[in-house]
Design an enzyme around this catalytic site. Structure first.
Site, mmCIF file in Angstrom:
data_model
loop_
_atom_site.group_PDB
_atom_site.id
_atom_site.type_symbol
_atom_site.label_atom_id
_atom_site.label_comp_id
_atom_site.label_asym_id
_atom_site.label_seq_id
_atom_site.Cartn_x
_atom_site.Cartn_y
_atom_site.Cartn_z
ATOM 1 N N SER A 1 -16.729 104.196 -16.592
ATOM 2 C CA SER A 1 -18.164 104.468 -16.067
ATOM 3 C C SER A 1 -19.001 104.836 -17.191
ATOM 4 C CB SER A 1 -18.229 104.890 -14.650
ATOM 5 O OG SER A 1 -19.400 105.038 -14.108
ATOM 6 N N HIS B 1 -19.077 99.297 -15.824
ATOM 7 C CA HIS B 1 -19.918 98.715 -14.818
ATOM 8 C C HIS B 1 -21.226 99.337 -14.645
ATOM 9 C CE1 HIS B 1 -18.565 101.974 -11.754
ATOM 10 N NE2 HIS B 1 -19.169 102.616 -12.694
#
EC number: 3.4.21.92
Length: 196
Positions: free
Chosen positions: A101, A126
């Site tokens: 992330s 993501h």
């Protein structure tokens, strides 16, 4: 009984006697920084302060950011990334375990050609997430607009740092994409994989 942060001897230049400092302060003096927790305001501010201080102290010596982070808050992560671009010394990023992330975003933000992953490191990208379920309708719309702006910013940075087309990065951010160190190298998030 917990051990706490280990202490190591350190001698300042020109001093006869060494004194004990915690290991992180000793490593900071060698320009080695660590992100080994989720990205949040406190660690973000500490890393930003260290990068600014060390770049003022000597702007010719590179900084080394060792990472093992599951990601975290978007804005504190972007603040770390922006500081890495702002300070004059090159910032090497080294993934030792996980860069997921916001962790992968910061990893990609290192100086191009100076981003490294250990052989068994994992990287995950993501899209940014939010807590819509807690918001009222009006807040939901405003938050959704802000989230779309942040997603656009993050996508553009990945495009710039990886050399991938915008549509590829945008599509990949739609879901969790996990990568090995060599896959992250092929994607352009890191430049080198350390040898075993």
């Amino acid at each position: 009984m917990p051990i706490g942060v280990p202490k190591v001897p350190f001698r300042s230049p020109g001093e006869e006697d060494a004194y004990w400092v915690d290991i992180y302060n000793r490593l900071y003096r060698e320009r080695l920084l660590f992100l080994g927790q989720p990205v949040a305001s406190e660690i973000s501010n500490q890393l930003i302060g260290l990068m600014v201080y060390l770049s003022i102290e000597d702007d010719t010596k590179d900084l080394y950011l060792f990472m093992n982070s599951p990601g975290g808050w978007v804005l504190p992560g972007i603040a770390i990334y922006d500081t890495m671009q702002f300070v004059r010394p090159d910032v090497h990023t080294i993934c030792m375990g996980l860069a997921a992330s916001m962790g992968s975003f910061i990893l990609a933000g290192g100086e191009i050609t100076k981003r490294l992953a250990f052989p068994h490191a994992r990287v995950m990208i993501h899209q940014p997430a939010s807590s819509f379920y807690e918001a009222q309708t009006g807040e939901f719309v405003l938050e959704a607009e802000e989230l779309l702006k942040l997603r656009e910013t993050i996508t553009r940075v990945y495009v710039q740092k990886t050399g991938k087309p915008f549509w590829v990065v945008s599509e990949d951010l739609e879901r969790d994409v996990f990568m090995s160190a060599t896959e992250a190298q092929a994607y352009g998030i890191v430049d080198l994989v350390a040898v075993e």
